[in-house]
Design a protein around this motif. Structure first.
Motif, PDB file in Angstrom:
ATOM      1  N   ALA A   4      -5.243   3.686  15.467  1.00  0.00           N
ATOM      2  CA  ALA A   4      -4.870   2.393  14.879  1.00  0.00           C
ATOM      3  C   ALA A   4      -5.746   2.067  13.682  1.00  0.00           C
ATOM      4  O   ALA A   4      -6.095   0.929  13.438  1.00  0.00           O
ATOM      5  CB  ALA A   4      -4.992   1.285  15.931  1.00  0.00           C
ATOM      6  N   GLN A   5      -6.107   3.099  12.896  1.00  0.00           N
ATOM      7  CA  GLN A   5      -7.010   2.872  11.777  1.00  0.00           C
ATOM      8  C   GLN A   5      -6.303   2.245  10.582  1.00  0.00           C
ATOM      9  O   GLN A   5      -6.885   1.494   9.830  1.00  0.00           O
ATOM     10  CB  GLN A   5      -7.659   4.195  11.354  1.00  0.00           C
ATOM     11  N   GLY A   6      -5.048   2.595  10.372  1.00  0.00           N
ATOM     12  CA  GLY A   6      -4.320   2.040   9.248  1.00  0.00           C
ATOM     13  C   GLY A   6      -3.524   0.824   9.660  1.00  0.00           C
ATOM     14  O   GLY A   6      -3.625   0.324  10.773  1.00  0.00           O
ATOM     15  N   ASN A   7      -2.717   0.325   8.734  1.00  0.00           N
ATOM     16  CA  ASN A   7      -1.878  -0.832   9.007  1.00  0.00           C
ATOM     17  C   ASN A   7      -0.413  -0.452   8.855  1.00  0.00           C
ATOM     18  O   ASN A   7       0.361  -1.136   8.224  1.00  0.00           O
ATOM     19  CB  ASN A   7      -2.232  -1.975   8.045  1.00  0.00           C
ATOM     20  N   GLU A   8      -0.069   0.703   9.418  1.00  0.00           N
ATOM     21  CA  GLU A   8       1.288   1.206   9.255  1.00  0.00           C
ATOM     22  C   GLU A   8       2.297   0.334   9.995  1.00  0.00           C
ATOM     23  O   GLU A   8       2.156   0.067  11.183  1.00  0.00           O
ATOM     24  CB  GLU A   8       1.386   2.643   9.773  1.00  0.00           C
ATOM     25  N   THR A  58      -3.489   1.669   2.161  1.00  0.00           N
ATOM     26  CA  THR A  58      -4.126   0.787   3.132  1.00  0.00           C
ATOM     27  C   THR A  58      -5.590   0.587   2.761  1.00  0.00           C
ATOM     28  O   THR A  58      -6.139   1.277   1.898  1.00  0.00           O
ATOM     29  CB  THR A  58      -4.044   1.358   4.549  1.00  0.00           C
ATOM     30  N   THR A  59      -6.202  -0.355   3.442  1.00  0.00           N
ATOM     31  CA  THR A  59      -7.634  -0.593   3.244  1.00  0.00           C
ATOM     32  C   THR A  59      -8.434   0.665   3.536  1.00  0.00           C
ATOM     33  O   THR A  59      -9.388   1.001   2.814  1.00  0.00           O
ATOM     34  CB  THR A  59      -8.093  -1.748   4.144  1.00  0.00           C
ATOM     35  N   GLU A  60      -8.062   1.380   4.579  1.00  0.00           N
ATOM     36  CA  GLU A  60      -8.770   2.616   4.921  1.00  0.00           C
ATOM     37  C   GLU A  60      -8.547   3.700   3.863  1.00  0.00           C
ATOM     38  O   GLU A  60      -9.429   4.533   3.633  1.00  0.00           O
ATOM     39  CB  GLU A  60      -8.321   3.108   6.296  1.00  0.00           C
ATOM     40  N   PHE A 104       0.833  -2.012  -1.323  1.00  0.00           N
ATOM     41  CA  PHE A 104      -0.041  -2.112  -0.155  1.00  0.00           C
ATOM     42  C   PHE A 104       0.790  -2.282   1.094  1.00  0.00           C
ATOM     43  O   PHE A 104       1.806  -2.957   1.086  1.00  0.00           O
ATOM     44  CB  PHE A 104      -1.053  -3.242  -0.380  1.00  0.00           C
ATOM     45  N   ARG A 105       0.335  -1.632   2.146  1.00  0.00           N
ATOM     46  CA  ARG A 105       1.165  -1.431   3.318  1.00  0.00           C
ATOM     47  C   ARG A 105       1.537  -2.735   4.018  1.00  0.00           C
ATOM     48  O   ARG A 105       2.657  -2.900   4.474  1.00  0.00           O
ATOM     49  CB  ARG A 105       0.444  -0.476   4.278  1.00  0.00           C
ATOM     50  N   SER A 106       0.612  -3.675   4.116  1.00  0.00           N
ATOM     51  CA  SER A 106       0.906  -4.877   4.888  1.00  0.00           C
ATOM     52  C   SER A 106       0.036  -6.025   4.416  1.00  0.00           C
ATOM     53  O   SER A 106      -0.776  -5.879   3.502  1.00  0.00           O
ATOM     54  CB  SER A 106       0.652  -4.617   6.380  1.00  0.00           C
ATOM     55  N   TYR A 107       0.235  -7.181   5.056  1.00  0.00           N
ATOM     56  CA  TYR A 107      -0.596  -8.334   4.718  1.00  0.00           C
ATOM     57  C   TYR A 107      -2.074  -8.041   4.927  1.00  0.00           C
ATOM     58  O   TYR A 107      -2.935  -8.656   4.297  1.00  0.00           O
ATOM     59  CB  TYR A 107      -0.171  -9.554   5.540  1.00  0.00           C
ATOM     60  N   ARG A 108      -2.403  -7.094   5.779  1.00  0.00           N
ATOM     61  CA  ARG A 108      -3.801  -6.705   6.016  1.00  0.00           C
ATOM     62  C   ARG A 108      -4.435  -6.100   4.761  1.00  0.00           C
ATOM     63  O   ARG A 108      -5.656  -6.137   4.607  1.00  0.00           O
ATOM     64  CB  ARG A 108      -3.876  -5.672   7.144  1.00  0.00           C
ATOM     65  N   ASP A 109      -3.620  -5.537   3.901  1.00  0.00           N
ATOM     66  CA  ASP A 109      -4.126  -4.833   2.728  1.00  0.00           C
ATOM     67  C   ASP A 109      -3.880  -5.595   1.436  1.00  0.00           C
ATOM     68  O   ASP A 109      -4.280  -5.146   0.367  1.00  0.00           O
ATOM     69  CB  ASP A 109      -3.454  -3.460   2.627  1.00  0.00           C
ATOM     70  N   GLN A 110      -3.258  -6.758   1.522  1.00  0.00           N
ATOM     71  CA  GLN A 110      -2.870  -7.476   0.309  1.00  0.00           C
ATOM     72  C   GLN A 110      -4.084  -8.030  -0.433  1.00  0.00           C
ATOM     73  O   GLN A 110      -3.987  -8.394  -1.606  1.00  0.00           O
ATOM     74  CB  GLN A 110      -1.882  -8.597   0.638  1.00  0.00           C
ATOM     75  N   TRP A 111      -5.231  -8.082   0.224  1.00  0.00           N
ATOM     76  CA  TRP A 111      -6.448  -8.512  -0.465  1.00  0.00           C
ATOM     77  C   TRP A 111      -6.740  -7.609  -1.662  1.00  0.00           C
ATOM     78  O   TRP A 111      -7.327  -8.061  -2.661  1.00  0.00           O
ATOM     79  CB  TRP A 111      -7.641  -8.510   0.497  1.00  0.00           C
ATOM     80  N   MET A 112      -6.340  -6.339  -1.571  1.00  0.00           N
ATOM     81  CA  MET A 112      -6.574  -5.436  -2.696  1.00  0.00           C
ATOM     82  C   MET A 112      -5.693  -5.809  -3.879  1.00  0.00           C
ATOM     83  O   MET A 112      -6.138  -5.777  -5.033  1.00  0.00           O
ATOM     84  CB  MET A 112      -6.337  -3.987  -2.265  1.00  0.00           C
ATOM     85  N   SER A 113      -4.447  -6.171  -3.635  1.00  0.00           N
ATOM     86  CA  SER A 113      -3.546  -6.550  -4.719  1.00  0.00           C
ATOM     87  C   SER A 113      -4.080  -7.766  -5.467  1.00  0.00           C
ATOM     88  O   SER A 113      -4.275  -7.738  -6.689  1.00  0.00           O
ATOM     89  CB  SER A 113      -2.156  -6.837  -4.162  1.00  0.00           C
ATOM     90  N   GLU A 114      -4.334  -8.844  -4.751  1.00  0.00           N
ATOM     91  CA  GLU A 114      -4.788 -10.076  -5.403  1.00  0.00           C
ATOM     92  C   GLU A 114      -6.246  -9.964  -5.846  1.00  0.00           C
ATOM     93  O   GLU A 114      -6.608 -10.421  -6.935  1.00  0.00           O
ATOM     94  CB  GLU A 114      -4.593 -11.274  -4.479  1.00  0.00           C
TER      95      GLU A 114
END
Length: 812
Positions: free
Chosen positions: A251-255, A686-688, A566-576
């Motif tokens: 469960a390392q990614g946010n797939e 993803t963040t990872e 970005f894969r999910s809301y978990r990774d959207q911090w990178m976009s913004e």
């Protein structure tokens, strides 16, 4: 900016929409009388109607100390009875409980234990209840029957609870649960959906725990989610993958477990003078699962579907309830698809309130419809790429600018017809419409930058100013928008690599308080096309930094969000966050000194660490990977904005400043980010994935654990909420062989294993500030050193730390 859409409209509008939908369906049906079979009426599939009408109250069984373990959640039904819903297609999909029960939930990861503590003030939830509505497609019914201690009496109270829950789902949460159940009821594959709505006695009377293999509510990558929706207790308090995935290390990614993908979108759209849309889409899907029976699609609620056909012209059943209820749109396939099977869905739809006529040739594609003006994947553009071919028909005299390359333009009768193709797969498509003045410039590499401003101001501005503020026309600032876009494209290309897009259009929108970026198309706020004098007169110039960075921020999304998704809301911090960071290097590159650059980072830190009206510092609410869930009734409505944008930017800023050197400048940063962009070009990351890219380019200064891993940094700032405090003092000591400095640095307010790299700067007598170097520091500790100072062209006045706000911290 990339938005998460929410519904909210008046009841009066809803009734109007219902009338429009009924009228359009009647017209379309009449037009089909002399052609092929008439289209299906929405919501008339027999199995769906059964689910829609279904209520409990038939078979009733009593239970005592029944335990249902659903992933990390443990329900105990101490005493009471269940009344089952009737069978649909041979499957029982629910039961209502009355009696005494309890729920115990302890999330399997630390981040989510901190999150649930915002509700419970402890890292778990223990809640009691006297009633529960369960809806499911798993084996819950069999478990209840097996544990039954006898038959119960059928009472109207069970039916009432079921009806109240159905009404809440439809009119309060606006989610079509029946359509979700239909996915599993019609599929030959076994279902795994489970939902429990309980009347909590301690924390919230309206609490829902949901487990869905496709992700909760179709937008979350996690299968498990707990939410409350009381007026004073609303929010998603925890969400996580199956606990077995953490135990097994998968469960390392946010797939996200999307049941299908979209390969191709062919859109033929007519926009009337009043903004009404009528369109036909041909959406090519590919099944990701065995037994795909339903295709749920995102479509703005006021757009009413009149017909759905497959590639053979067969009319298909579809679901679309009224906007006032649960308007989720879904297509029922004639037969379930196996994994990797494809289908083409021809969808005819129309409606108002998507494009607003703002007057004087100004039109506004409203923000909530920008991902849903056409049938789109339910994950809303995150991590999903498709090829687009689009035809638009607009009233003659109006201009339309869309994502992609324009293939043709012609006048046909009273319409202007344009054709567009994306050329490459993109995550989302959009358009802007108006009566525009245009400027353009072709860069040396052939990249085309265009800027568009409306020739007249919208009615809202006319009414606001009353004609007393002089020239409010926005075309005078076209050169400024063009110049900023041109510089940003060149600068970011050198830092992040070339775009795969051939052009970018910067367009004015009538909204003043935000910008947005779609592939090859940027929406800029109308207020950014006014000068500081007009903005000051309007009282909107208090946050001057925003107007300096809104264009470079939105241009940066061509890399962060559109090139690398970005894969999910978990990774959207990178976009913004990365777009905000990009705006900072724009400021640094376009100003003679670094004052505005430093002010930018001071403002970013202030957003992160200042308490809001609810008494929370955004940094304390949760890590950036919590995404939109940061906003809830406890933390406040703006926590997402005040944390994800600035802290996401700060994470990349800290990485940059750790690796910057007077000799090499940003060489390390440029090579790392270019590799990241090239590796994930037109793919979700993803963040990872980002962490792995940094570790691939690991520098000596970052390798504080000596294992070429950045766990120390990500655990502190990405997955954590650390905020160290620093105290620093220095003394310059003159010596015959050159000056030295005595330094005293204290790090506090951290855990014993907390690590950071602290940069040191020298302020020279001539006003310049130069970097001396950096040093690692671990734990709560005070370090004292006397160091020999290097020769400098001007005497050193004093030694500083964090001159460029290099580290997110508090400091004396």
């Amino acid at each position: 900016m990339q938005t998460i859409s929410i519904f909210g409209f008046s009841a009066r509008l809803s009734f109007a929409v219902l009338r429009i939908c009924a009228w359009m369906l009647m017209i379309f049906s009449l037009s089909m009388l002399h052609g092929q079979a008439s289209p299906r009426t929405p919501n008339m599939n027999g199995t769906y109607q059964q689910l829609r009408r279904l209520l409990p109250g038939g078979e009733t069984v009593t239970v005592s100390e029944l335990t249902l373990k659903r992933d990390a959640a443990v329900f105990t039904f101490h005493s009471g009875a269940f009344a089952f819903y009737g069978e649909v297609n041979g499957k029982i999909t629910g039961a209502v409980f009355r009696g005494q029960g309890s729920l115990h939930l302890e999330p399997p990861i630390e981040q989510e234990r901190r999150s649930i503590a915002l509700l419970t003030k402890e890292p778990k939830l223990d809640e009691n209840f006297e009633s529960a509505v369960l809806r499911f497609t798993d084996d819950t019914a069999a478990e209840i029957r097996k544990a039954s201690s006898g038959k119960g009496s059928s009472e109207g109270a069970y039916t009432t609870l079921g009806q109240q829950f159905a009404d809440a789902m439809r009119t309060k949460l606006h989610w079509n649960l029946d359509a979700r159940l239909l996915e599993d009821v019609l599929s030959p594959a076994p279902g795994g959906f489970f939902l429990a709505a309980i009347d909590g006695k301690k924390y919230a009377s309206k609490m829902v725990l949901m487990i869905d293999p496709y992700g909760a509510l179709g937008v979350s990558p996690e299968e498990v989610e707990l939410m409350t929706w009381n007026e004073t207790r609303r929010g998603i308090w925890t969400a996580f993958h199956y606990e077995s995935e953490y135990r097994d290390g998968i469960a390392q990614g946010n797939e996200a477990n999307d049941p299908y993908t979209i390969d191709q979108q062919d859109l033929d759209t007519t926009v009337a003078k009043n903004g009404a849309i009528s369109a036909v889409s041909k959406t090519s899907i590919r099944s990701q699962v065995n037994g795909l029976a339903i295709v749920p699609l995102r479509l703005f609620p006021t757009l009413c579907v009149s017909a759905v056909q497959n590639a053979d012209g067969l009319q298909l059943d579809f679901v679309q309830e009224s906007k006032d209820n649960d308007p989720d749109f879904a297509v029922i396939l004639p037969r379930p698809l196996a994994k990797d099977q494809t289908a083409v869905l021809k969808i005819t739809y129309a409606g108002k309130d998507v494009v607003e006529d703002e007057g004087n040739g100004n039109y506004y594609l409203i923000s909530g419809a920008r991902e849903r003006w056409y049938p789109s994947a339910r994950e809303g553009g995150l991590g999903s790429y498709a090829m687009y071919h689009m035809i638009f028909r607009v009233p003659k005299g109006l201009d339309l600018i869309a994502t992609g390359k324009q293939l043709r333009q012609s006048d046909e009768g009273g319409e202007t017809v344009t054709e567009w193709a994306s050329g490459v797969a993109i995550p989302v498509a959009g358009f802007n419409m108006g009566r525009f003045k245009k400027q353009e410039v072709k860069l040396t590499d052939g990249f085309l930058v265009s800027a568009y401003a409306n020739t007249d101001i919208p009615n809202s501005v006319v009414q606001l100013t009353g004609g007393t503020m002089g020239n409010m026309n926005t075309t005078g600032m076209l050169k400024s928008a063009m110049a900023q876009g041109q510089v940003a494209i060149g600068l970011y290309s050198s830092y992040f690599g070339k775009l795969q897009f051939p052009s970018l259009s910067l367009t004015q929108q009538t909204a003043c308080d935000y910008g947005q970026s779609w592939p090859m198309l940027v929406y800029l706020p109308i207020c950014s096309f006014w000068d500081t004098t007009i903005r000051h007169q309007l009282g909107i110039d208090s946050d001057r930094m925003y107007w300096h960075v809104v264009t470079p921020h939105e241009v940066a999304h061509q890399w962060w969000g559109q090139t690398v998704s970005f894969r999910s809301y978990r990774d959207q911090w990178m976009s913004e966050g990365f777009a905000d960071f990009s705006a900072s290097i724009f400021l640094q590159a376009t100003n003679k000194n670094n004052d505005e650059f430093r002010d930018f980072w001071k403002q970013e830190k202030r957003l992160i660490v200042e308490k809001n009206a609810q008494g929370f510092r955004p940094i304390d609410v949760g890590p950036v990977t919590t995404g939109y869930r940061l906003t809830n009734s406890r933390s406040g409505d703006y926590t997402y904005r005040d944390l994800v944008y600035p802290k996401g930017a700060y994470i990349l800023h800290m990485i940059r400043m750790m690796n910057w050197s007077p000799r090499d400048g940003d060489q390390w940063l440029e090579s790392t980010l270019q590799d990241f962009v090239e590796t994930y070009r037109l793919k979700p990351a993803t963040t990872e994935d980002f962490k792995a890219m940094l570790e691939k380019h690991m520098s000596r200064v970052m390798d504080l654990d000596g294992n070429r891993r950045l766990d120390w940094f990500f655990n502190e700032y990405v997955y954590g909420t650390a905020l160290p405090h620093y105290s620093f003092a220095s003394e310059i000591i003159p010596n015959s062989d050159g000056p030295s400095a005595h330094l005293k640095l204290t790090q506090s307010n951290v855990g014993d294993s907390f690590k950071m790299v602290i940069p040191f700067y020298a302020e020279l007598s001539d006003g310049r500030v130069v970097r001396l170097g950096s040093a690692p520091i671990v734990g709560n500790i005070t370090l004292e050193r006397t160091i020999k100072l290097p020769a400098s062209p001007s005497p050193i006045k004093r030694i500083l730390i964090n001159y460029y706000n290099d580290v997110l911290c508090t400091q004396d």
